[in-house]
Write an enzyme that holds these catalytic residues in place. Structure first.
Site, PDB file in Angstrom:
ATOM      1  N   ARG A   1       0.328   8.548  10.323  1.00  0.00           N
ATOM      2  CA  ARG A   1      -1.002   8.263  11.014  1.00  0.00           C
ATOM      3  C   ARG A   1      -1.125   7.270  12.122  1.00  0.00           C
ATOM      4  O   ARG A   1      -2.392   7.284  13.258  1.00  0.00           O
ATOM      5  CB  ARG A   1      -1.502   6.415   9.547  1.00  0.00           C
ATOM      6  CG  ARG A   1      -1.666   6.905   7.943  1.00  0.00           C
ATOM      7  CD  ARG A   1      -0.679   5.199   7.426  1.00  0.00           C
ATOM      8  NE  ARG A   1      -2.018   4.115   7.449  1.00  0.00           N
ATOM      9  CZ  ARG A   1      -1.534   2.767   7.633  1.00  0.00           C
ATOM     10  NH1 ARG A   1      -0.223   3.066   6.623  1.00  0.00           N
ATOM     11  NH2 ARG A   1      -2.539   2.157   7.463  1.00  0.00           N
TER      12      ARG A   1
ATOM     13  N   ARG B   1       0.894  -1.575   0.070  1.00  0.00           N
ATOM     14  CA  ARG B   1      -0.528   0.066   0.046  1.00  0.00           C
ATOM     15  C   ARG B   1       0.700   0.945  -0.042  1.00  0.00           C
ATOM     16  O   ARG B   1       2.080   1.597   0.665  1.00  0.00           O
ATOM     17  CB  ARG B   1      -1.526   0.074   1.030  1.00  0.00           C
ATOM     18  CG  ARG B   1      -1.991  -0.865   1.101  1.00  0.00           C
ATOM     19  CD  ARG B   1      -2.869  -0.816   2.513  1.00  0.00           C
ATOM     20  NE  ARG B   1      -2.803   0.437   3.238  1.00  0.00           N
ATOM     21  CZ  ARG B   1      -3.881   0.200   4.132  1.00  0.00           C
ATOM     22  NH1 ARG B   1      -4.528  -0.745   4.768  1.00  0.00           N
ATOM     23  NH2 ARG B   1      -3.838   1.614   5.038  1.00  0.00           N
TER      24      ARG B   1
HETATM   25  P1  AMP Z   1      -6.713   2.152   6.502  1.00  0.00           P
HETATM   26  O1  AMP Z   1      -7.206   1.147   5.436  1.00  0.00           O
HETATM   27  O2  AMP Z   1      -8.165   1.607   8.049  1.00  0.00           O
HETATM   28  O3  AMP Z   1      -5.893   2.326   7.483  1.00  0.00           O
HETATM   29  O4  AMP Z   1      -7.502   3.363   6.281  1.00  0.00           O
HETATM   30  C1  AMP Z   1      -6.582   4.117   5.263  1.00  0.00           C
HETATM   31  C2  AMP Z   1      -6.743   5.552   5.231  1.00  0.00           C
HETATM   32  O5  AMP Z   1      -8.420   5.640   4.247  1.00  0.00           O
HETATM   33  C3  AMP Z   1      -6.413   5.981   6.512  1.00  0.00           C
HETATM   34  O6  AMP Z   1      -5.163   6.509   6.598  1.00  0.00           O
HETATM   35  C4  AMP Z   1      -7.208   6.997   5.784  1.00  0.00           C
HETATM   36  O7  AMP Z   1      -6.752   8.601   5.292  1.00  0.00           O
HETATM   37  C5  AMP Z   1      -8.762   6.847   5.170  1.00  0.00           C
HETATM   38  N1  AMP Z   1      -9.288   6.441   6.324  1.00  0.00           N
HETATM   39  C6  AMP Z   1      -9.890   5.402   6.548  1.00  0.00           C
HETATM   40  N2  AMP Z   1     -11.340   5.269   7.489  1.00  0.00           N
HETATM   41  C7  AMP Z   1     -11.258   6.058   7.183  1.00  0.00           C
HETATM   42  C8  AMP Z   1     -12.279   7.378   8.069  1.00  0.00           C
HETATM   43  N3  AMP Z   1     -12.875   6.399   8.959  1.00  0.00           N
HETATM   44  N4  AMP Z   1     -12.514   8.623   8.727  1.00  0.00           N
HETATM   45  C9  AMP Z   1     -10.879   9.335   8.262  1.00  0.00           C
HETATM   46  N5  AMP Z   1     -10.137   8.825   7.556  1.00  0.00           N
HETATM   47  C10 AMP Z   1     -10.092   7.101   6.742  1.00  0.00           C
END
Ligand code: AMP
Length: 218
Positions: free
Chosen positions: A171, A160
């Site tokens: 993050r 990713r």
């Molecule tokens: P993740 O796969 O959950 O690590 O999400 C990857 C990226 O997607 C995050 O770093 C955010 O930029 C965005 N993202 C995912 N879920 C959310 C959420 N609930 N609120 C805001 N941004 C999100």
């Protein structure tokens, strides 16, 4: 079964969510997966979200809440769901409460996975994922096949773009500032179940099963 998976990126929400989803026969709703699919399609939402995602920042709350509301309307959510990566801010948690009330649903619990920061950075920088079905691999503990193809769906296994060390650290900062406050939010509601997320997948899985049983969930 309506469960929120809470924990920093790399704490195992995706890995254990996949198993829990099978166990309970309910879909996992991962806002990250939905957003990545939108980015891959080049939709308007995807183009907007990409800028935030590439920097490890959060996509605005109104965009996320609208996405969840649409997803909740699908038939497969009627029996329950696991929420992975949502809610991530206080405004999202409050928005979720309002939505649940409207649908006549309530949460059974919030499963929090605890993993320390250095372990997270190690896990995420060696994480690889299938670009088609989202299956998760790890170069050290669960390497993908040598041909770089997913054994489930033959999709391409990739890193990713936000799993680089700098973005991972960003993050984690965002998690500490914006998402960690939800631990108290859900503890105050008596919904929090905390599990030590360090150790082998099997060890953590066993701890999760035990913790959910003790909490009378599922
Ligand atoms: P993740 O796969 O959950 O690590 O999400 C990857 C990226 O997607 C995050 O770093 C955010 O930029 C965005 N993202 C995912 N879920 C959310 C959420 N609930 N609120 C805001 N941004 C999100």
């Amino acid at each position: 079964m309506r469960l929120v998976l809470l924990g920093p990126p790399g704490s195992g929400k995706g890995t254990h969510g996949a198993w829990l989803s099978e166990q309970y026969g309910v879909p996992t709703i991962s806002t990250g997966d939905i957003l990545r699919a939108e980015v891959a399609q080049g939709s308007q939402l995807g183009r907007k979200a990409k800028q935030y995602m590439d920097e490890g920042k959060l996509v605005p709350d109104d965009v996320i809440l609208e996405m969840i509301e649409q997803r909740f309307r699908a038939d497969d959510c009627a029996r329950g769901f696991l929420l992975d990566g949502f809610p991530r801010t206080r405004a999202q948690a409050e928005g979720l409460d309002v939505m649940l009330q409207r649908f006549g649903w309530k949460l059974d619990g919030v499963l929090k996975l605890d993993v320390d920061e250095e372990e997270i950075v190690r896990r995420l920088t060696s994480r690889r994922v299938c670009s088609r079905c989202g299956k998760i691999f790890n170069l050290v503990t669960d390497p993908p096949p040598a041909n770089g193809r997913c054994p489930n769906c033959n999709g391409e296994v990739i890193q990713r773009s936000d799993d680089t060390e700098e973005t991972v650290r960003n993050r984690l900062r965002v998690y500490e500032e914006q998402t960690r406050p939800l631990v108290d939010f859900y503890r105050d509601r008596g919904l929090l179940v905390t599990v030590n997320g360090q150790g082998s997948i099997e060890e953590v899985r066993e701890r999760i099963a035990q913790a959910l049983r003790s909490a009378g969930i599922g």
